[in-house]
Design an enzyme around this catalytic site. Structure first.
Site, PDB file in Angstrom:
ATOM      1  N   ASN A 182      27.730  38.804  10.069  1.00 21.97           N
ATOM      2  CA  ASN A 182      26.957  38.873   8.826  1.00 21.97           C
ATOM      3  C   ASN A 182      26.560  40.296   8.440  1.00 21.97           C
ATOM      4  O   ASN A 182      25.894  40.494   7.426  1.00 21.97           O
ATOM      5  CB  ASN A 182      25.707  37.989   8.918  1.00 21.97           C
ATOM      6  CG  ASN A 182      24.750  38.400  10.032  1.00 21.97           C
ATOM      7  OD1 ASN A 182      24.941  39.419  10.697  1.00 21.97           O
ATOM      8  ND2 ASN A 182      23.716  37.598  10.246  1.00 21.97           N
ATOM      9  N   LYS A 183      26.977  41.287   9.226  1.00 22.76           N
ATOM     10  CA  LYS A 183      26.628  42.675   8.919  1.00 22.76           C
ATOM     11  C   LYS A 183      27.634  43.288   7.949  1.00 22.76           C
ATOM     12  O   LYS A 183      28.722  42.765   7.740  1.00 22.76           O
ATOM     13  CB  LYS A 183      26.566  43.501  10.207  1.00 22.76           C
ATOM     14  CG  LYS A 183      25.571  42.968  11.236  1.00 22.76           C
ATOM     15  CD  LYS A 183      24.155  42.889  10.687  1.00 22.76           C
ATOM     16  CE  LYS A 183      23.107  42.662  11.746  1.00 22.76           C
ATOM     17  NZ  LYS A 183      23.192  41.355  12.403  1.00 22.76           N
TER      18      LYS A 183
END
Length: 371
Positions: A182-183
């Site tokens: 999710n980065k």
């Protein structure tokens, strides 16, 4: 109706090409060339001299605490509103976490509360940039200089963000990042420490590699971790890093669109778009239900799930974590802002693969839920 996940990464650049190169050459372990390439390129992207890639961001925090010599009898000040990895690294080292509440506007640590928490046992301030806006770093730097404290900067959620035009991740004695999917840049699983101190860099390299000695590999003077990053993960990271500017622009465009679509909802608090030191990067798009809404974030997430839309709750404050309360930590500690954010806050789909049509659908469903 297709489910809209809370996050989906974009992997349509050179990821497949670089992974194939790893397989074709046989370099899949941490000894492969992509690891050093990724470390150098990543460090340069945040204006640091050294990068030490590791297998996850939580491990990077563990290494940072030990590398700085923080242990039994020491205190580290950090935000209560953060992921448990931050406090866990302090506790595992034998030190004591001391928390400050969140700022209600930015959701970051309230820097005005820090100085009152400093004692002769305080060794460091752990800064954690939360969700989209950086911590007010001028005050952190002032306090660190005044009291001779280390700064550990957890910039896991803030790759590509700046504070007064200086990259997040460039402020700490040691700064850490995570590369979970999710980065803004993902390696699948992974993390990195960055620093300008050559001795600290070498210390971190040793700690991530079981503290092997250069000339007597299997004779150990101290304990480290096996937290090496593989060549496969680093290859993904190199491909992702090539597109960082594109990804940051995409995130900001998503945030702007959500804000336009949700601006007429009086029942919710939206993320602060700008401060005098930064423009929101919208790592995730967070929403806080106002107190008059007759249900909490958990119920809101359930309603979204019923409409095939993913969401995630906000962080639950460290001062309310059962595991720490059982240890006798945070007794009589009140952090009302964090407590409210934990119960009233959640974030909606924010991944890089999200489309405008999906953003429109999420916004429409949210409006129906809040009618």
């Amino acid at each position: 109706m297709n489910f809209i996940p809370v996050n989906e990464p974009l992997l349509d650049g050179n990821e497949q090409k670089y992974l194939a190169e790893c397989i074709e050459t046989g370099w899949i372990s941490s000894e492969g060339p992509f690891v050093k390439k990724f470390e150098a390129q990543f460090a340069a992207s945040v204006d640091r001299k050294y990068g030490i890639a590791v297998s996850n961001g939580s491990g990077a925090l563990d290494i940072a605490i030990v590398a700085l010599g923080i242990g039994c009898g020491d205190e580290v000040i950090l935000p209560t509103f953060t992921i448990i990895s931050c406090a866990a690294a302090i506790v595992r080292a034998g030190a004591t976490p001391v928390v400050v509440d969140a700022d209600p506007a930015t959701w970051n640590m309230d820097v005005s509360q820090i100085e009152a928490k400093i004692t002769p046992q305080t060794k460091a301030i752990m800064v954690v940039h939360i969700y989209g806006l950086p911590v007010e770093m001028d005050e952190i730097s002032r306090l660190a200089d005044k009291y001779g404290l280390f700064v550990i900067e957890d910039a896991a959620e803030m790759l590509g963000q700046t504070y007064k035009n200086r990259p997040c991740g460039s402020f700490g004695d040691l700064s850490t990042f995570s590369f979970y999917p999710n980065k803004h840049v993902t390696t699948g699983e992974g993390g990195i420490l960055v620093t300008d101190d050559p001795q600290l860099a070498e210390r971190c390299r040793s700690l991530r590699n079981l503290c092997f000695q250069p000339h007597q590999r299997f004779i150990h003077q101290e304990l480290g971790w096996n937290l090496r990053m593989s060549n496969l993960h680093a290859a993904l990271g190199v491909a992702q890093l090539e597109r960082l500017d594109e990804f940051v622009a995409r995130k900001r465009a998503m945030g702007l669109l959500y804000t336009q679509l949700l601006a007429d909802l009086p029942q919710i608090e939206l993320p602060l778009a700008t401060t005098n030191y930064a423009q929101n990067i919208y790592w995730v798009y967070g929403i806080v239900l106002k107190d008059e809404v007759p249900f909490d974030a958990k119920a809101a997430s359930a309603k979204l799930a019923a409409a095939q839309i993913g969401s995630r709750p906000f962080f639950w404050g460290m001062h309310e974590q059962p595991v720490f309360l059982k240890m006798g930590l945070f007794k009589d500690t009140a952090c009302p802002v964090s407590a409210r954010l934990a119960r009233r806050g959640f974030y909606i789909p924010s991944g890089l693969a999200l489309t405008e049509a999906q953003i429109d659908r999420v916004s429409t469903v949210l409006k129906e839920i809040l009618k």
